[in-house]
Design an enzyme around this catalytic site. Structure first.
Site, short mmCIF file in Angstrom:
data_model
loop_
_atom_site.label_atom_id
_atom_site.label_comp_id
_atom_site.label_asym_id
_atom_site.label_seq_id
_atom_site.Cartn_x
_atom_site.Cartn_y
_atom_site.Cartn_z
N ASP A 157 23.16 37.61 57.36
CA ASP A 157 24.22 38.38 56.70
C ASP A 157 24.45 37.88 55.27
O ASP A 157 24.11 36.76 54.91
CB ASP A 157 25.52 38.29 57.49
CG ASP A 157 26.05 36.86 57.57
OD1 ASP A 157 25.23 35.94 57.78
OD2 ASP A 157 27.27 36.65 57.42
N GLU A 158 25.03 38.74 54.47
CA GLU A 158 25.56 38.41 53.14
C GLU A 158 24.57 37.66 52.25
O GLU A 158 24.94 36.77 51.49
CB GLU A 158 26.86 37.61 53.28
CG GLU A 158 27.96 38.37 53.98
CD GLU A 158 29.22 37.54 54.18
OE1 GLU A 158 30.33 38.10 54.05
OE2 GLU A 158 29.10 36.34 54.49
N SER A 159 23.31 38.04 52.34
CA SER A 159 22.29 37.40 51.49
C SER A 159 22.19 38.17 50.18
O SER A 159 21.17 38.79 49.86
CB SER A 159 20.95 37.36 52.23
OG SER A 159 20.06 36.47 51.62
#
Length: 539
Positions: A342-344
């Site tokens: 997530d949230e890369s």
């Protein structure tokens, strides 16, 4: 009771008990308990079917527990129940003892071959004045059944009716099985580190409410929390701090195996998460060769996200990750390995997709099924991998289109780190405020057009940016985690807020006895107990 639900060992057991009773020529006790309704007991999650017969089983010093012979795990379930009865009532209930003087009532935990028991966690309870018979095909199902027994044991004995303390358990029948096979919570031990004992306490609470998964978020920008023997700097450097600048910490592999064993005794699967390719600053500061954001990595104690990434095109990175996955997979008996994902935000999309597809093959190589946050649905991955939906409906539906299963963890409904309201002293509210009723009153079965057949289950994540000890953890998790247990287990037609909040109110004595510093929502008329932790806030 159908004959098919009673095995030969149960017939033999009942024959022996009858023979012992006759040969001892004992006069049967008659205790005229007030009528009591099994269906009114505050069971959470609510069982599939409850039929009351309005008498009572006498749990007292003349009660014993017996389990099916040569049934794997059943004796351990019996001993677990005896230990919990002791903790609640101070009764020493013997397990599988051949001769017990003055035996009056029996709890029999039976390995059944009934075809009526669908699934490994299904169980049936038949409660009469003389016996409690718990039928299940597996020790896992029997373990879920004894949680129900624990919940229907009264808080106080009926001392006025007998010369010795007796706990009157209502009689009747319970038929039960879970709606979803995956019923989990996630604990973030990376932002703030929680000790082995803290994790064990959380496991005890989850087990009571029939959870079967604990997902451990083991790595993030602020800390790496699991020993990797082939890469020791991950914990020596990456595990040395946490949010706010405290000392951090990590689990040795022996400590991690201790958590695994403790969870297994409670029939809970541990899901390890190594979050990547973002949320990787702790790994990159330990081994800068794997850093991909072009900035010199330094230990991080803040809470911002999205700045870190691995160098996804370096082949040496995948040799490193192969070592990490191999070591963790070797000491994790469960089927799953969570890769985060997530949230890369600083990883280019094509590099992100390349990374996920390569890591999936590494996870599969080591015999595990990959789970990732819903962003992984963008990659060309196998239908056996699992998407954990937290934010993007599109990502979740892309996963469904690939034939993947989905774990429901929508942030605006299921995130335990969200504040109850504007006055909550812990938590965040970027997704929503989630009061106790909002946490319960939603319909997973119809959520965001995800087909029911693609829903593996529900998980309630607890991120730890704003909490640093077990009391603060409990404040955010409870009572909302109790509601998520019912959403995971109980069918939609059996769920009702007005009924649930009465049963929830009656959880206070258990929570107080366990010294749980729960948030006493004013929406609930909490039952008072002799233990009592109270801190009223607006919900």
């Amino acid at each position: 009771m159908k004959n098919s639900t009673i095995t030969k060992s149960l017939f033999l057991f009942l024959t022996i008990i009858a023979f012992v009773a006759c040969t001892q020529q004992k006069k049967k006790r008659v205790i005229n308990f007030p009528k009591t309704d099994l269906a009114q007991k505050p069971m959470i999650p609510k069982p599939l079917q409850v039929i009351s017969t309005n008498t009572a089983f006498a749990l007292d010093e003349f009660t014993a527990i017996y389990t099916s012979e040569n049934a794997a795990g059943f004796e351990e379930v019996g001993k677990f129940l005896a230990k919990k009865i002791k903790a609640k009532t101070d009764l020493d209930v013997q397990v599988n003892v051949a001769e017990i003087p003055n035996l009056e009532t029996v709890i029999y935990i039976n390995q059944s071959d009934s075809t009526d028991l669908i699934g490994s966690e299904a169980y049936q309870l038949y409660i009469t004045q003389d016996s409690i018979i718990l039928n299940s095909n597996t020790a896992e199902g029997a373990f879920r059944g004894i949680q129900t027994i624990r919940q229907i044991i009264p808080e106080a004995s009926n001392d006025s009716l007998t010369t010795n303390p007796v706990w009157a358990i209502p009689t009747g029948k319970i038929m039960d099985s879970p709606q979803f096979e995956y019923r989990g919570s996630m604990l973030d031990v990376a932002r703030h580190f929680f000790s082995v004992e803290d994790v064990k306490k959380y496991l005890d609470l989850l087990a009571y409410y029939k959870y079967n998964v604990l997902h451990l978020h083991l790595t993030d920008d602020q800390g790496w929390r699991i020993e990797i023997k082939s890469w020791p700097l991950l914990t020596e450097v990456g595990g040395s701090t946490e949010v706010g600048g405290e000392a951090g910490g990590f689990y040795t592999q022996e400590e991690y195996k201790d958590i695994i064993a403790y969870a297994a005794e409670r029939h809970i699967t541990i899901v390890p998460e190594i979050d990547m390719p973002g949320h990787t600053n702790a790994a990159s500061v330990s081994y800068p060769i794997f850093n991909g954001n072009g900035i010199k990595p330094e230990l991080y104690e803040g809470t911002q996200v999205g700045k870190s990434t691995f160098a996804t095109r370096k082949d040496t990175l995948y040799s490193f990750l192969d070592d990490v996955v191999e070591e963790i997979a070797a000491i994790t008996p469960g089927p799953y390995f969570h890769i985060g994902g997530d949230e890369s935000h600083v990883t280019k999309k094509k590099d992100y997709i390349y990374f996920v597809e390569r890591v999936e093959k590494i996870v599969q190589k080591h015999g595990k099924q990959m789970i990732g946050w819903d962003e992984i649905g963008q990659a060309d991955i196998d239908s056996t991998s699992i998407s954990q939906f937290w934010a993007s409906k599109k990502n979740a539906l892309d996963a469904v289109a690939k034939g993947m299963k989905v774990i429901l963890s929508p942030a605006k409904k299921a995130y335990l780190d969200m504040q109850y309201d504007t006055l909550s002293k812990h938590g965040l509210h970027w997704a929503a405020y989630i009061p106790t009723d909002t946490a319960y009153v939603w319909t997973p079965e119809e959520y965001e057009d995800i087909p029911m057949e693609n829903i593996l289950g529900i998980e309630a994540p607890l991120w730890s940016e704003t909490i640093s000890d077990i009391g603060e953890l409990e404040y955010l998790a409870f009572p909302r985690a109790i509601g998520y247990s019912e959403l995971s287990w109980t069918t939609q037609e059996n769920r009702d807020w007005e009924n649930y909040k009465v049963r929830l109110a009656n959880q206070a004595p258990f929570l107080d006895r366990m010294n749980v510093k729960y948030y006493p929502s004013p929406l609930i008329d909490w039952k008072k107990s002799k233990y009592s932790y109270k801190e009223i806030k607006k919900d």
